[in-house]
Write a protein that holds these residues in place. Structure first.
Motif, PDB file in Angstrom:
ATOM      1  N   ILE A 143       0.544   4.962  10.024  1.00 62.19           N
ATOM      2  CA  ILE A 143       1.723   4.155   9.693  1.00 62.19           C
ATOM      3  C   ILE A 143       2.901   5.075   9.383  1.00 62.19           C
ATOM      4  O   ILE A 143       2.767   6.026   8.606  1.00 62.19           O
ATOM      5  N   ASN A 144       4.051   4.797   9.969  1.00 62.90           N
ATOM      6  CA  ASN A 144       5.266   5.580   9.730  1.00 62.90           C
ATOM      7  C   ASN A 144       5.899   5.093   8.428  1.00 62.90           C
ATOM      8  O   ASN A 144       6.753   4.196   8.420  1.00 62.90           O
ATOM      9  N   VAL A 145       5.489   5.684   7.316  1.00 63.99           N
ATOM     10  CA  VAL A 145       5.938   5.231   6.003  1.00 63.99           C
ATOM     11  C   VAL A 145       7.446   5.421   5.795  1.00 63.99           C
ATOM     12  O   VAL A 145       8.123   4.510   5.303  1.00 63.99           O
ATOM     13  N   PRO A 146       8.032   6.581   6.149  1.00 63.68           N
ATOM     14  CA  PRO A 146       9.490   6.721   5.977  1.00 63.68           C
ATOM     15  C   PRO A 146      10.289   5.652   6.714  1.00 63.68           C
ATOM     16  O   PRO A 146      11.269   5.121   6.181  1.00 63.68           O
ATOM     17  N   LEU A 147       9.876   5.306   7.936  1.00 65.31           N
ATOM     18  CA  LEU A 147      10.564   4.245   8.678  1.00 65.31           C
ATOM     19  C   LEU A 147      10.393   2.897   7.979  1.00 65.31           C
ATOM     20  O   LEU A 147      11.344   2.106   7.889  1.00 65.31           O
ATOM     21  N   MET A 148       9.205   2.638   7.472  1.00 68.81           N
ATOM     22  CA  MET A 148       8.934   1.391   6.773  1.00 68.81           C
ATOM     23  C   MET A 148       9.804   1.264   5.520  1.00 68.81           C
ATOM     24  O   MET A 148      10.351   0.194   5.225  1.00 68.81           O
ATOM     25  N   VAL A 149       9.951   2.372   4.800  1.00 73.65           N
ATOM     26  CA  VAL A 149      10.788   2.387   3.599  1.00 73.65           C
ATOM     27  C   VAL A 149      12.245   2.127   3.959  1.00 73.65           C
ATOM     28  O   VAL A 149      12.940   1.344   3.303  1.00 73.65           O
ATOM     29  N   THR A 150      12.723   2.775   5.020  1.00 73.75           N
ATOM     30  CA  THR A 150      14.100   2.590   5.458  1.00 73.75           C
ATOM     31  C   THR A 150      14.373   1.140   5.835  1.00 73.75           C
ATOM     32  O   THR A 150      15.385   0.552   5.430  1.00 73.75           O
ATOM     33  N   LEU A 151      13.465   0.540   6.602  1.00 67.82           N
ATOM     34  CA  LEU A 151      13.637  -0.847   7.026  1.00 67.82           C
ATOM     35  C   LEU A 151      13.568  -1.801   5.839  1.00 67.82           C
ATOM     36  O   LEU A 151      14.265  -2.822   5.818  1.00 67.82           O
ATOM     37  N   ALA A 194       0.830  -1.202   0.000  1.00 66.32           N
ATOM     38  CA  ALA A 194       0.000   0.000   0.000  1.00 66.32           C
ATOM     39  C   ALA A 194       0.866   1.255   0.000  1.00 66.32           C
ATOM     40  O   ALA A 194       0.509   2.273  -0.610  1.00 66.32           O
ATOM     41  N   GLY A 195       2.011   1.191   0.672  1.00 65.14           N
ATOM     42  CA  GLY A 195       2.910   2.343   0.723  1.00 65.14           C
ATOM     43  C   GLY A 195       3.446   2.733  -0.635  1.00 65.14           C
ATOM     44  O   GLY A 195       3.730   3.911  -0.885  1.00 65.14           O
ATOM     45  N   THR A 196       3.576   1.760  -1.535  1.00 60.85           N
ATOM     46  CA  THR A 196       4.060   2.083  -2.882  1.00 60.85           C
ATOM     47  C   THR A 196       2.958   2.697  -3.736  1.00 60.85           C
ATOM     48  O   THR A 196       3.239   3.428  -4.682  1.00 60.85           O
ATOM     49  N   GLU A 197       1.707   2.389  -3.396  1.00 66.14           N
ATOM     50  CA  GLU A 197       0.593   2.895  -4.184  1.00 66.14           C
ATOM     51  C   GLU A 197       0.142   4.280  -3.712  1.00 66.14           C
ATOM     52  O   GLU A 197      -0.098   5.176  -4.520  1.00 66.14           O
ATOM     53  N   ASN A 198      -0.003   4.445  -2.396  1.00 69.38           N
ATOM     54  CA  ASN A 198      -0.517   5.711  -1.865  1.00 69.38           C
ATOM     55  C   ASN A 198       0.032   5.921  -0.451  1.00 69.38           C
ATOM     56  O   ASN A 198      -0.607   5.573   0.543  1.00 69.38           O
ATOM     57  N   ALA A 199       1.238   6.476  -0.381  1.00 70.22           N
ATOM     58  CA  ALA A 199       1.912   6.667   0.902  1.00 70.22           C
ATOM     59  C   ALA A 199       1.145   7.636   1.804  1.00 70.22           C
ATOM     60  O   ALA A 199       1.064   7.444   3.014  1.00 70.22           O
ATOM     61  N   LYS A 200       0.546   8.668   1.227  1.00 68.29           N
ATOM     62  CA  LYS A 200      -0.177   9.668   2.026  1.00 68.29           C
ATOM     63  C   LYS A 200      -1.372   9.040   2.746  1.00 68.29           C
ATOM     64  O   LYS A 200      -1.620   9.333   3.917  1.00 68.29           O
ATOM     65  N   MET A 201      -2.100   8.176   2.040  1.00 68.09           N
ATOM     66  CA  MET A 201      -3.254   7.530   2.660  1.00 68.09           C
ATOM     67  C   MET A 201      -2.806   6.610   3.790  1.00 68.09           C
ATOM     68  O   MET A 201      -3.431   6.548   4.849  1.00 68.09           O
ATOM     69  N   LEU A 202      -1.701   5.894   3.578  1.00 60.70           N
ATOM     70  CA  LEU A 202      -1.203   4.994   4.606  1.00 60.70           C
ATOM     71  C   LEU A 202      -0.764   5.769   5.844  1.00 60.70           C
ATOM     72  O   LEU A 202      -1.002   5.339   6.977  1.00 60.70           O
ATOM     73  N   GLU A 203      -0.156   6.926   5.649  1.00 60.01           N
ATOM     74  CA  GLU A 203       0.254   7.768   6.775  1.00 60.01           C
ATOM     75  C   GLU A 203      -0.964   8.265   7.553  1.00 60.01           C
ATOM     76  O   GLU A 203      -0.904   8.458   8.775  1.00 60.01           O
ATOM     77  N   ALA A 204      -2.084   8.463   6.847  1.00 59.77           N
ATOM     78  CA  ALA A 204      -3.307   8.915   7.507  1.00 59.77           C
ATOM     79  C   ALA A 204      -3.845   7.872   8.491  1.00 59.77           C
ATOM     80  O   ALA A 204      -4.584   8.208   9.422  1.00 59.77           O
ATOM     81  N   PHE A 205      -3.445   6.606   8.292  1.00 61.02           N
ATOM     82  CA  PHE A 205      -3.853   5.542   9.204  1.00 61.02           C
ATOM     83  C   PHE A 205      -2.842   5.353  10.337  1.00 61.02           C
ATOM     84  O   PHE A 205      -2.924   4.377  11.088  1.00 61.02           O
TER      85      PHE A 205
END
Length: 294
Positions: A191-199, A178-189
């Motif tokens: 979810i720490n998307v930048p940390l997820m990407v780093t990991l 989901a983070g690859t499709e719509n990171a902004k929406m995932l952050e609204a829930f």
């Protein structure tokens, strides 16, 4: 007994060698596919991280007395941490730019890593002994199976398909996709998307280092071992389909077997058969065997 005029034992030995090479292709292409599919980055430094994993295992054994089993865990974790630092300090600035910028950065990191290890260890390979628990071979009657090569195939399959299960069948994997499709929406829930990407990048790098530790007892540890392999691995990813996890695994294993069998029937073509297959696939299906048609 012979197969197409080839003694059965020689045929099966080359088939096993192809499976071992295919295991390395599968693990490395899996890491590349994870990074590209989830981060949209073409990680040319993957071969360098593979080389560094092998060297960390060699340094751990020869300078600190760490066993192969210890380095099978410590090397991927250490290289993964280096990957985390690279993602946070360098790659993160390039996500919104063209793929070429990420490719050039990781290519530069590859040259830097290779130059650094060549200055300390030279270009000649360093031997790494097979761990005592996996030394020797098992007589199966129709062939003698080296224990370590069997271990490489089994653990590679386990790691590859476990990674596929996590990404495709778990809640964590659904977050990553989901983070690859719509990171902004995932952050609204929340979810720490930048940390997820780093990991995710750190995990992909750790996979390359893990493959390097597995490869250390099979081939000599050399600063150039990654650059000699990464072009073939990129071809595997292209054939399987950029970003396809299962495509990378199955294509890596399959092409390793094809390469091994080519050594039996037409040795002169064994170094180029992967690229021959890539040309055919790109002509017939540009998105790759398992890639999604646009």
């Amino acid at each position: 007994m012979t197969i197409f005029g080839i003694p059965l034992q020689a045929f099966l030995s080359q088939l096993l060698l192809g499976l071992v090479n295919g295991s390395f292709y599968a693990m490395l292409s899996l890491g590349l596919a994870v990074i590209f599919g989830l981060l949209n980055v073409i990680n040319f430094a993957h071969g360098a991280f593979y080389m560094m994993g092998a060297f960390f295992a060699w340094i751990g054994l020869n300078y600190f007395g760490f066993s192969y089993w210890s380095m099978l865990l410590l090397a991927p974790v250490s290289i993964g941490v280096i990957g985390l630092i690279i993602e946070k300090t360098m790659l993160r600035r390039l996500y919104k730019l063209d793929h070429l910028y990420g490719l050039l950065l990781t290519f530069g990191l590859t040259l830097l890593a290779e130059g650094l290890f060549r200055s300390f260890f030279g270009v000649s390979g360093q031997p790494y002994e097979v761990p005592a628990e996996l030394a020797g071979a098992t007589d199966l009657g129709f062939m003698v199976l080296p224990n370590y090569r069997a271990w490489v195939v089994l653990v590679s399959l386990l790691v590859c398909f476990s990674t596929w299960l996590v990404i495709e069948k778990t809640k964590l994997g659904s977050y990553l996709r989901a983070g690859t499709e719509n990171a902004k929406m995932l952050e609204a829930f929340g979810i720490n998307v930048p940390l997820m990407v780093t990991l995710t990048y750190g995990f992909g790098v750790a996979l390359a280092a893990f493959a390097g530790v597995l490869a250390a007892p099979v081939i000599q540890v050399s600063p150039l071992m990654g650059s000699n392999l990464i072009i073939v691995v990129f071809a595997v990813v292209v054939i399987g389909g950029m970003g396809s996890i299962m495509g990378s695994i199955l294509t890596g294993l399959g092409l390793g077997v094809i390469e091994g069998l080519t050594r039996v029937f037409y040795p002169e073509a064994s170094a180029t058969v992967v690229f021959f297959v890539m040309v055919i696939v790109l002509v017939l299906r540009p998105s790759g065997l398992f890639g999604k048609e646009k």
